[in-house]
Design a protein around this motif. Structure first.
Motif, mmCIF file in Angstrom:
data_model
loop_
_atom_site.group_PDB
_atom_site.id
_atom_site.type_symbol
_atom_site.label_atom_id
_atom_site.label_comp_id
_atom_site.label_asym_id
_atom_site.label_seq_id
_atom_site.Cartn_x
_atom_site.Cartn_y
_atom_site.Cartn_z
ATOM 1 N N PHE A 68 0.817 -1.212 0.000
ATOM 2 C CA PHE A 68 0.000 0.000 0.000
ATOM 3 C C PHE A 68 0.852 1.264 0.000
ATOM 4 O O PHE A 68 0.646 2.169 -0.792
ATOM 5 C CB PHE A 68 -0.938 -0.015 1.214
ATOM 6 N N GLN A 69 1.802 1.341 0.891
ATOM 7 C CA GLN A 69 2.604 2.553 1.053
ATOM 8 C C GLN A 69 3.462 2.856 -0.168
ATOM 9 O O GLN A 69 3.886 3.988 -0.363
ATOM 10 C CB GLN A 69 3.515 2.441 2.286
ATOM 11 N N VAL A 78 -5.491 -1.842 0.505
ATOM 12 C CA VAL A 78 -5.355 -1.041 1.718
ATOM 13 C C VAL A 78 -5.589 -1.960 2.912
ATOM 14 O O VAL A 78 -4.806 -1.997 3.844
ATOM 15 C CB VAL A 78 -6.341 0.149 1.741
ATOM 16 N N ARG A 86 -8.010 1.062 -2.474
ATOM 17 C CA ARG A 86 -8.327 2.495 -2.442
ATOM 18 C C ARG A 86 -9.647 2.733 -3.171
ATOM 19 O O ARG A 86 -10.518 3.445 -2.683
ATOM 20 C CB ARG A 86 -7.223 3.293 -3.121
ATOM 21 N N GLN A 120 3.003 -4.454 6.191
ATOM 22 C CA GLN A 120 3.544 -3.657 7.290
ATOM 23 C C GLN A 120 3.489 -4.408 8.612
ATOM 24 O O GLN A 120 4.008 -3.933 9.619
ATOM 25 C CB GLN A 120 2.842 -2.306 7.401
ATOM 26 N N CYS A 124 -4.379 -2.376 9.486
ATOM 27 C CA CYS A 124 -4.517 -1.452 8.361
ATOM 28 C C CYS A 124 -5.415 -0.263 8.673
ATOM 29 O O CYS A 124 -5.528 0.642 7.840
ATOM 30 C CB CYS A 124 -5.112 -2.190 7.164
ATOM 31 N N ASN A 127 -4.343 3.216 7.773
ATOM 32 C CA ASN A 127 -4.290 3.445 6.325
ATOM 33 C C ASN A 127 -5.689 3.629 5.750
ATOM 34 O O ASN A 127 -5.920 4.500 4.912
ATOM 35 C CB ASN A 127 -3.592 2.282 5.622
#
Length: 139
Positions: A68-69, A78, A86, A120, A124, A127
């Motif tokens: 995502f990042q 996401v 998104r 990550q 989430c 985010n």
């Protein structure tokens, strides 16, 4: 103690569990993994490094999932547990839905697996809320 930074872009990094790294790496990258030591996640959009540890780096091309990042695409994931992108988050918001509340409910019911499914290695929701806040600000 000083903050850990990415060896390539020098952005602050966060520690991630080895099980997350193992779950995310493609086979060839997993074969290079030296599992000793602490691993970190670089969230910088301008950096190709996803994970690093002492003497090791793993790039966007080394992971099984789009990160995502590091992926600005509308179809980038996401929420990795419940398949929100998104685009689907914004579409739900425009229909009057509250996808963040749906995800929070799933988390409360202990259905998420963010530590394994999300590159990550953490929830989430931050985010998701950032994507939704950005969409609200633009409408």
């Amino acid at each position: 103690m000083s903050a850990v930074v990415c060896p390539t872009c020098h952005a602050p990094a966060r520690r991630v569990a080895l099980r997350t790294v193992k779950a995310m790496l493609k086979g060839a990258a997993l074969r290079r993994l030296q599992p000793d030591g602490d691993f970190y996640f670089c969230a910088s959009a301008d950096c190709e490094v996803v994970y690093f540890a002492s003497g090791q780096t793993f790039l966007v091309a080394d992971v099984r999932e789009r990160v995502f990042q590091k992926d600005a695409g509308s179809d980038a994931p996401v929420c990795y547990c419940f398949d929100w992108t998104r685009e689907s988050l914004v579409a739900a918001l425009l229909r009057g839905a509250r996808p963040d509340e749906d995800i929070e409910e799933q988390v409360r019911e202990r259905r998420c697996a963010c530590d394994i499914r999300n590159p990550q290695g953490a929830c989430c929701l931050g985010n998701v809320k950032a994507v939704l806040a950005n969409a609200r600000a633009r409408s």
